[in-house]
Scaffold this motif. Structure first.
Motif, mmCIF file in Angstrom:
data_model
loop_
_atom_site.group_PDB
_atom_site.id
_atom_site.type_symbol
_atom_site.label_atom_id
_atom_site.label_comp_id
_atom_site.label_asym_id
_atom_site.label_seq_id
_atom_site.Cartn_x
_atom_site.Cartn_y
_atom_site.Cartn_z
ATOM 1 N N VAL A 283 0.840 -1.198 0.000
ATOM 2 C CA VAL A 283 0.000 0.000 0.000
ATOM 3 C C VAL A 283 0.878 1.252 0.000
ATOM 4 C CG1 VAL A 283 -1.712 1.306 1.325
ATOM 5 C CG2 VAL A 283 -1.932 -1.170 1.110
ATOM 6 N N ASN A 284 1.962 1.233 0.804
ATOM 7 C CA ASN A 284 2.857 2.401 0.850
ATOM 8 C C ASN A 284 3.402 2.725 -0.531
ATOM 9 O OD1 ASN A 284 2.694 2.966 3.576
ATOM 10 N ND2 ASN A 284 4.490 1.771 4.121
ATOM 11 N N ALA A 285 3.910 1.717 -1.224
ATOM 12 C CA ALA A 285 4.497 1.960 -2.549
ATOM 13 C C ALA A 285 3.452 2.506 -3.514
ATOM 14 C CB ALA A 285 5.112 0.679 -3.093
ATOM 15 N N GLN A 286 2.245 1.982 -3.452
ATOM 16 C CA GLN A 286 1.186 2.477 -4.333
ATOM 17 C C GLN A 286 0.881 3.947 -4.038
ATOM 18 O OE1 GLN A 286 -2.197 -0.221 -4.760
ATOM 19 N NE2 GLN A 286 -0.846 -1.933 -4.288
ATOM 20 N N LEU A 287 0.865 4.317 -2.768
ATOM 21 C CA LEU A 287 0.632 5.720 -2.392
ATOM 22 C C LEU A 287 1.786 6.605 -2.852
ATOM 23 C CD1 LEU A 287 -0.846 5.335 1.206
ATOM 24 C CD2 LEU A 287 -2.057 6.101 -0.852
ATOM 25 N N TRP A 288 3.002 6.132 -2.684
ATOM 26 C CA TRP A 288 4.159 6.910 -3.115
ATOM 27 C C TRP A 288 4.130 7.140 -4.623
ATOM 28 C CZ3 TRP A 288 8.847 4.313 -0.173
ATOM 29 C CH2 TRP A 288 8.706 4.541 1.193
ATOM 30 N N VAL A 289 3.744 6.117 -5.373
ATOM 31 C CA VAL A 289 3.652 6.275 -6.831
ATOM 32 C C VAL A 289 2.571 7.298 -7.162
ATOM 33 C CG1 VAL A 289 2.993 5.110 -8.980
ATOM 34 C CG2 VAL A 289 4.616 4.018 -7.410
ATOM 35 N N LYS A 290 1.444 7.197 -6.501
ATOM 36 C CA LYS A 290 0.351 8.138 -6.747
ATOM 37 C C LYS A 290 0.787 9.576 -6.464
ATOM 38 C CE LYS A 290 -4.482 8.905 -5.605
ATOM 39 N NZ LYS A 290 -5.649 8.420 -4.870
ATOM 40 N N LYS A 291 1.564 9.758 -5.388
ATOM 41 C CA LYS A 291 2.052 11.095 -5.020
ATOM 42 C C LYS A 291 3.329 11.477 -5.768
ATOM 43 C CE LYS A 291 -0.091 11.022 -0.512
ATOM 44 N NZ LYS A 291 0.042 11.213 0.924
ATOM 45 N N MET A 292 3.862 10.528 -6.553
ATOM 46 C CA MET A 292 5.076 10.739 -7.351
ATOM 47 C C MET A 292 6.277 11.101 -6.491
ATOM 48 S SD MET A 292 3.615 12.542 -10.773
ATOM 49 C CE MET A 292 2.190 13.437 -10.193
#
Length: 139
Positions: free
Chosen positions: A77-86
């Motif tokens: 989930v963290n990685a997905q959020l980081w990608v979303k926030k770039m």
């Protein structure tokens, strides 16, 4: 019950880290064939950084190959959020040992900011489907 991939082109990505921080690596696997698509590492880092970089690596490779009908599965989930926030929101200390990884993180963040290419990034349901097929099996 695991998802079926016959009608869906899908890759799974995952990272592994021995210690945190420690030697980190990541990879992507084609869910239809089980074939490893890419592998990176090991290099000194954290598991969350590896998960983030694995998603960005998959996005960049899919774009380069013109494969826009794929789905990427990640159990982070963290990685997905980081990608979303770039932005890779790591707390890993920047020092001589981690500088090479920070350079790669900067390239990944820049790629996200300068490319509009996106395919769906889905959460792998480990509880119901078991370990993600890109898992390194070191738990």
């Amino acid at each position: 019950m695991k998802p079926t991939y016959s009608a869906q082109l899908a890759w799974a990505v995952d990272a592994a880290c021995s210690g945190n921080p420690g030697p980190m690596e990541y990879r992507g696997v084609d869910l239809n064939t089980g074939r490893q698509i890419f592998h990176f590492g090991p290099m000194h880092g954290t598991n969350n950084i590896g998960e983030f970089l694995a998603i960005v690596h998959a996005l960049a490779l899919l774009e380069k190959q013109g494969m826009n009908k794929h789905v990427i599965y990640s159990d982070s989930v963290n990685a997905q959020l980081w990608v979303k926030k770039m932005q890779c929101k790591t707390k890993l200390e920047l020092n001589e040992k981690t500088k090479p990884l920070y350079d790669i993180i900067a390239r990944a963040e820049n790629w996200l900011r300068t490319h509009s290419f996106r395919v769906p990034i889905m959460k792998w349901d480990t509880k119901n489907w078991g370990e993600i097929p890109a898992d390194f099996g070191r738990k």
